[in-house]
Design a protein around this motif. Structure first.
Motif, short mmCIF file in Angstrom:
data_model
loop_
_atom_site.label_atom_id
_atom_site.label_comp_id
_atom_site.label_asym_id
_atom_site.label_seq_id
_atom_site.Cartn_x
_atom_site.Cartn_y
_atom_site.Cartn_z
N GLN A 1 35.67 48.58 44.14
CA GLN A 1 35.57 49.24 45.51
C GLN A 1 34.51 48.40 46.45
OE1 GLN A 1 37.81 50.99 47.26
NE2 GLN A 1 39.30 51.13 45.49
N ALA A 2 33.32 48.23 45.42
CA ALA A 2 32.46 47.60 45.95
C ALA A 2 32.54 45.97 46.40
CB ALA A 2 30.99 47.48 45.03
N ASN A 3 33.45 45.52 45.65
CA ASN A 3 33.56 44.13 45.79
C ASN A 3 35.26 43.82 45.82
OD1 ASN A 3 33.95 41.19 46.04
ND2 ASN A 3 32.60 40.82 44.60
N LYS A 4 35.74 43.64 46.71
CA LYS A 4 37.37 43.72 46.54
C LYS A 4 37.75 42.10 45.99
CE LYS A 4 38.82 47.65 48.34
NZ LYS A 4 39.88 48.84 47.90
N ARG A 5 36.89 41.23 46.18
CA ARG A 5 37.30 39.95 45.55
C ARG A 5 36.79 39.62 44.23
NH1 ARG A 5 38.92 36.30 49.38
NH2 ARG A 5 38.03 34.73 48.25
N LEU A 6 36.53 40.59 43.48
CA LEU A 6 36.02 40.44 42.05
C LEU A 6 37.18 40.07 41.32
CD1 LEU A 6 33.38 41.77 40.68
CD2 LEU A 6 34.54 43.58 40.25
N THR A 7 37.14 39.27 40.34
CA THR A 7 38.12 38.83 39.45
C THR A 7 37.87 39.61 38.10
OG1 THR A 7 36.63 37.11 38.38
CG2 THR A 7 37.94 36.33 40.35
#
Length: 124
Positions: free
Chosen positions: A86-92
């Motif tokens: 939720q903090a970083n939607k572009r997380l791999t």
């Protein structure tokens, strides 16, 4: 001699063991009869185990459901994973693995896709 069943279910073989054990057959004869009908379907140790279970008033020919390995996915791990996504939607997944290093990539992938229901974290 009767025709053998090509691929009998395990419960069918156990039912035969239960019947022959009730008839008073010894374990070696039970194994010999099963082996003559179905080559290598059950070893002698398993026949002994099931005969012992039927002797101890066990009547169920089905094995108890096994839960398998305990899950490594705890509620705290789910929360940390969800908060990171939720903090970083572009997380791999690799970046997420650096945030949550105590579990394997396979467990983390299962956590994200199956438990949390995310299909793609980041498609670059």
């Amino acid at each position: 001699m009767a025709a053998s069943i090509q691929t009998p279910a395990k419960c069918e073989v156990r039912s035969v063991i239960r019947f022959l054990h009730a008839e008073g057959e010894c374990r070696a004869n039970i194994h010999r009869q099963i082996f003559s009908m179905h080559v290598n379907i059950m070893n002698e140790q398993n026949v002994t185990k099931w005969c012992r279970a039927f002797s101890e008033c066990g009547t169920d020919v089905h094995e108890e459901h096994r839960t398998g390995r305990p899950s490594m996915i705890s509620d705290a791990l789910l929360r940390r994973t969800e908060e990171a996504i939720q903090a970083n939607k572009r997380l791999t997944l690799r970046e997420l693995h650096k945030i949550v290093p105590e579990v394997s990539m396979t467990t983390l992938t299962e956590c994200v896709t199956v438990t949390l229901g995310y299909h793609k974290l980041c498609a670059r």
